[in-house]
Design an enzyme around this catalytic site. Structure first.
Site, PDB file in Angstrom:
ATOM      1  N   LYS A 274       0.870  -1.697   0.361  1.00  0.00           N
ATOM      2  CA  LYS A 274      -0.323  -0.127   0.011  1.00  0.00           C
ATOM      3  C   LYS A 274       0.787   1.221   0.610  1.00  0.00           C
ATOM      4  CE  LYS A 274      -4.141  -1.628   2.407  1.00  0.00           C
ATOM      5  NZ  LYS A 274      -4.953  -1.650   1.152  1.00  0.00           N
ATOM      6  N   ASP A 284      -8.791  -3.740   9.653  1.00  0.00           N
ATOM      7  CA  ASP A 284      -8.854  -4.531   8.996  1.00  0.00           C
ATOM      8  C   ASP A 284      -9.266  -5.829   9.384  1.00  0.00           C
ATOM      9  OD1 ASP A 284      -9.175  -5.059   5.716  1.00  0.00           O
ATOM     10  OD2 ASP A 284      -7.318  -5.805   5.549  1.00  0.00           O
ATOM     11  N   ASP A 343      -3.012  -7.074  -2.425  1.00  0.00           N
ATOM     12  CA  ASP A 343      -3.291  -6.178  -1.461  1.00  0.00           C
ATOM     13  C   ASP A 343      -5.040  -6.939  -1.393  1.00  0.00           C
ATOM     14  OD1 ASP A 343      -4.092  -4.145   0.239  1.00  0.00           O
ATOM     15  OD2 ASP A 343      -4.236  -3.015  -0.777  1.00  0.00           O
ATOM     16  N   ARG A 347     -10.693 -11.119   0.333  1.00  0.00           N
ATOM     17  CA  ARG A 347     -11.781 -12.259  -0.359  1.00  0.00           C
ATOM     18  C   ARG A 347     -11.340 -12.899  -0.657  1.00  0.00           C
ATOM     19  NH1 ARG A 347     -11.769  -8.392  -5.233  1.00  0.00           N
ATOM     20  NH2 ARG A 347     -11.412  -6.528  -3.595  1.00  0.00           N
TER      21      ARG A 347
END
Ligand code: BES
Ligand code: MN
Ligand code: ZN
Length: 498
Positions: A274, A284, A343, A347
């Site tokens: 990032k 997160d 990143d 999922r």
């Protein structure tokens, strides 16, 4: 914070600061505000007029009583116009009063009775208790100076018969608020103090304390189950991943719901490192925290619903062992994923967690995840995005969210989004093109729920506030605990489930 109930009249009750709701209709004061004003010889209405207090939601005004009533101060709290006032305005007003009381070192606050249309007293009380606890919240574990806090809040009733309803509301409000506080604390905890193994220990302790079943899958156990997706994301870190499984199984359950949470204890982005937001990426794991906090509260509410909680806990960092863009991994349900962007790790880990949950054959699956910046671009800080393959499920979640004030907005899952997630070399790729990012993430997840009714709540917008400007007074900077109250409401909502 301790709660007490009293049926004494507001103008004779003694405390450091008594909160009283003011509607924004401009007319004469009513109810407890009018009684206090009368006892003060008109001082309250005079100061409100002089200071041009309009009764806007979340606003407060402190009036010193100088011995004219036993309480030392009155804190007027805006509720907005009477016709549009909701439970959330009461929640906000309670939070604003307690915050204001804390700032002026008033240790014992009271909330004068407020009626709102036909809303039952227990629901009103629950909302006020939630507001008080959440408004007073701060994450002070690592600070020497804590500042002023309210230690006691007395809820005042207006009629002799109300005691039981107020007591019930206090009890339920406490459970909802304390669970939200647990989620906030977990999210605010810095990543060096809360790697996946520690998160799993805390979840297991909480489960044990609450009487839930708990098992924690370590790397060996995940290998045995074929959870190649979580393991790939976790491979870059010295902190090993864990899958946390919690279960609430009441004797006469009428349905079976699975809750799944993204527990990325720190998201650096991995090799696709990032360039922004790195300092917030301890948050997160907010989906995982919400699932753990919700699960441990269920035994206190005793809904007749079996609930499975699955949290994929992992750190997404860089090393020579990190997953690389181009790697292909196999999830527990057999589908292969080309990881074209490290990143988009949420999922990937959820692919295994959802597969695991689906294999237990629940009636429905709800996942919570700080999944995409795209959802934040769409909705700002004020609403989470909900996406689903089952419209009745979405409607039930939206109904619950209306009651809690935790806003949710549905985004569509058009089939075209799935086409964009296809890979040349694997069944799926984890990152598509930029537009429709929240929905593409969601439709990827849908591939792992085995066709079961499922809803995905992208809480990236609402889980963590970099600023509290313009936000409700019960939402301080940092972790919000978003989702816990809505899940608890949802799971204990239907009368037939009680
Ligand atoms: N955890 C982030 C999403 C996020 C970003 C949450 C900022 C809160 C604040 C997630 O893992 C992520 O990096 N998503 C990517 C996906 C993309 C690479 C497909 C994103 O949203 O940019
Ligand atoms: Mn990421
Ligand atoms: Zn992430």
């Amino acid at each position: 914070m301790e709660f007490a109930v009293s049926l004494e009249a507001p103008e004779v009750f003694a405390c450091d600061a008594i909160g009283v709701g003011i509607f924004a209709d401009g007319g004469a004061l009513e109810g407890p505000a009018a009684r206090i004003d009368k006892a003060l010889g008109g001082l309250l209405s005079a100061v409100l007029a002089e200071e041009k207090f309009e009764g806007k939601p979340g606003r407060t005004l402190v009036v010193q009583t100088h011995g004219r009533i036993p309480s030392r101060r009155v804190i007027a709290a805006g509720l907005g116009p009477k016709t549009t006032a909701t439970l959330d305005h009461l929640r906000q007003a309670a939070a604003a009063v307690v915050r204001q009381a804390g700032q002026i070192h008033a240790a014992h606050a009271a909330l004068a009775a407020t009626t709102l249309g036909a809303l039952p007293v227990d629901a009103i009380t629950q909302a006020r208790v939630e507001g008080a606890v959440l408004g007073d919240y701060r994450f002070a574990r690592y600070k020497r100076d804590e500042g002023g806090r309210v230690s006691r809040v007395t809820l005042l009733g207006s009629e002799p018969g109300q005691h039981k309803a107020i007591d019930d509301g206090v009890a339920r409000g406490r459970v909802f608020a304390d669970a939200t506080v647990l989620a906030r604390d977990l999210v605010n905890e810095p990543p060096n103090q809360l790697p996946p193994v520690r998160l799993a220990e805390i979840a297991a302790d909480a489960a044990r304390g609450a009487g839930l079943r708990c098992s924690v899958l370590d790397v060996e156990a995940m290998k045995a189950l074929g959870m190649g997706a979580i393991l790939a994301i976790g491979s870059g870190s010295d902190q090993p991943p864990r899958t946390i499984v919690l279960e609430y199984a009441p004797p006469k359950a009428k349905r079976f719901v699975a809750l799944v949470g993204k527990g990325v204890c720190y998201d650096s982005g991995g090799i696709n490192i990032k360039t922004q937001d790195l300092e917030w990426m301890k948050s997160d794991m907010a989906g995982g925290a919400a699932v753990i906090a919700t699960m441990q509260a269920l035994p206190s509410l005793r809904p007749a619903v079996r609930v499975l909680g699955v949290v994929a806990a992992v750190e997404n960092v860089l090393s020579g062992h990190s997953v690389k863009p181009g790697d292909i991994v196999r999830a527990m349900n057999g589908k292969t994923i080309e990881i074209n962007n490290t990143d988009a790790e949420g999922r990937v880990i959820l692919a295994d967690a959802l597969s695991y949950a689906a294999q237990q054959q629940p009636d429905e699956i709800i996942d919570l995840a700080t999944l995409t910046g795209s959802a934040m671009v769409a909705l700002g800080y004020v609403a989470a995005a909900v996406m689903s393959n089952d419209q009745p499920l979405v409607q039930r979640l939206l109904d619950a969210s209306h009651q809690t004030g935790e806003r949710m907005w549905q985004l569509p899952l058009y089939e075209e989004f799935l086409e964009n997630m296809r890979s040349l070399v694997a069944d799926l790729r984890n990152s598509g093109s930029r537009y429709g990012g929240a929905q593409k993430g969601a439709i990827f997840l849908r591939e792992f729920v085995d066709g079961r009714p499922w809803a995905h709540i992208d809480i990236a917008p609402t889980a963590f506030l970099e600023t509290d400007e313009g936000m409700s007074p019960y939402l301080p900077k940092g972790a919000t605990g978003y989702g816990v109250r809505t899940l608890l409401t949802y799971l204990s909502a239907r009368p037939e489930d009680r």
